[in-house]
Design an enzyme around this catalytic site. Structure first.
Site, mmCIF file in Angstrom:
data_model
loop_
_atom_site.group_PDB
_atom_site.id
_atom_site.type_symbol
_atom_site.label_atom_id
_atom_site.label_comp_id
_atom_site.label_asym_id
_atom_site.label_seq_id
_atom_site.Cartn_x
_atom_site.Cartn_y
_atom_site.Cartn_z
ATOM 1 C CE1 TYR A 1 0.083 7.478 -2.399
ATOM 2 C CE2 TYR A 1 -1.905 7.459 -1.067
ATOM 3 C CZ TYR A 1 -0.584 7.809 -1.233
ATOM 4 O OH TYR A 1 0.082 8.476 -0.235
ATOM 5 C CG ASP B 1 4.320 24.448 -1.216
ATOM 6 O OD1 ASP B 1 3.154 24.698 -1.540
ATOM 7 O OD2 ASP B 1 5.306 24.897 -1.829
ATOM 8 C CG ASP C 1 -1.341 9.130 2.846
ATOM 9 O OD1 ASP C 1 -1.547 9.025 4.073
ATOM 10 O OD2 ASP C 1 -0.761 8.251 2.184
ATOM 11 C CE LYS D 1 4.282 22.970 -5.394
ATOM 12 N NZ LYS D 1 4.660 24.104 -4.529
ATOM 13 C CG ASP E 1 -0.663 10.392 8.610
ATOM 14 O OD1 ASP E 1 -1.850 10.143 8.912
ATOM 15 O OD2 ASP E 1 0.105 9.524 8.159
#
Length: 358
Positions: free
Chosen positions: A142, A221, A245, A189, A249
């Site tokens: 970001y 994942d 992020d 990852k 959620d």
């Protein structure tokens, strides 16, 4: 105690849910002999409309010189639906995080006994869930280099991390784990991304500083899958900005409603407290939004100010409201639905029941 709290209502339902948190905080201050000086300021689309900047310098000065920031939500459809917009409300949020140094987003996920069957997941999968995700907030993709090339036909965003950014978040994670079940999971990852390999390498080197903490390392994942299979397996998790992020959620629906989960964004000098939901513009002005996530964010604020009794009083009255069905339409399911303002009034009135002083 005297507290100066910056009040950033923002957009959409932000002002409505913030009003209810203010009601509750004012009653808590009255009950426990504190003084709260609320310092309202503009941010988001409201600030763009007023001064052309989603996070004006005046707002930053108010936030930087406060003990804490209580924040509602930002965002407006007219910006979402305009890809060519040069200034967006979300830019104000990123700017605020960067300028205030809010490097760690703390997102708890837990269940409420009276609502456990409202979750989209089966009771047996989520009972006992009580986890915290620490998301790195001022680095990663970001904030990395981005742009277009090849006449606009190729776009790129760069995920960049420095070791110190990982270390300061990991220290918070380790310390939090020490106060809980002494379990920490680093989510990355590392089988694909070089930045994730730096995350894993850095956290592994820090393990010796916290020998009592059991550390695990999992790919993002796999975690995304396990969060819906067996969320109670996790306690404290640390991860990069993008991964956090998405995972936070996903985790938010475990409780049964995004309108229930609080969060904080921690900096070295000042911290920000906000509900995890967005601005929900479709409900703006209708007095139907769930204010409980914002109220519980205020509880986190008091907790971080070492006012544990005050924080617990807020959590207790929220649990009571849920158990007695004093809820907005997202949780009513055919029963009476209360307005946003009615829920706030009920919470404030019930905190004052059996009023005592400290």
């Amino acid at each position: 105690m005297k507290l100066d709290i910056a009040l950033l209502a923002g957009d959409g339902i932000g002002p409505e849910v913030i009003d209810q948190a203010v009601k509750v905080c004012d009653v808590i201050a009255k009950k426990y002999n504190h003084e709260i000086n609320w310092k309202p300021a503009l941010t988001g689309a409201a600030a763009i409309d007023a001064v052309g900047d989603p996070y004006p310098e005046e707002t930053h000065e108010i936030c930087a010189n406060s003990d804490a920031v209580l924040f509602g939500a930002i965002g407006h459809p007219r910006f979402d639906n305009d890809p060519s917009a040069k200034v967006r409300p979300e830019q104000g949020l990123l700017k605020m995080r960067q300028k205030l140094g809010l490097f760690a987003n703390v997102r708890p996920t837990f269940t409420f006994p009276s609502l456990i069957d409202k979750s989209p997941l089966k009771r047996e999968r989520i009972e006992g869930t009580d986890l915290i995700i620490l998301r790195e907030l001022t680095g990663g993709v970001y904030f990395g280099e981005r742009g277009r090339k090849d006449d606009g036909n190729t776009a790129y965003d760069t995920m960049t991390y420095e070791r110190f950014e990982i270390e300061r978040l990991a220290h918070k994670g380790f310390k939090m784990a020490m106060k809980r079940s002494k379990k920490l999971c680093c989510v990355d990852k590392a089988n694909v991304l070089e930045s994730s390999r730096l995350w894993r390498e850095t956290v592994q080197a820090m393990e010796k500083e916290y020998p009592e903490v059991e550390v695990s390392y999992e790919f993002v994942d796999a975690v995304a899958m396990r969060l819906v299979q067996w969320p109670s397996a996790y306690d404290v998790m640390i991860t990069a900005n993008l991964f956090g992020d998405i995972l936070t959620d996903e985790a938010s629906v475990i409780s049964g409603s995004m309108g229930l989960m609080p969060s904080s964004s921690v900096g070295s000098k000042v911290s920000l407290y906000e509900p995890i939901h967005g601005s929900y513009p479709q409900a703006a002005g209708k007095d139907i939004a769930n204010p409980l996530a914002t109220v519980l964010s205020a509880a986190m604020l008091f907790e971080d100010m070492d006012l544990a009794e005050e924080a617990q009083a807020i959590r207790d009255v929220v649990n009571k409201s849920l158990a007695e069905g004093i809820v907005t339409e997202d949780l009513a399911e055919g029963a009476k639905a209360y307005k946003t303002s009615e829920v706030g009034d009920w919470l404030a009135a019930n905190i004052l029941v059996n009023r005592s002083t400290k």
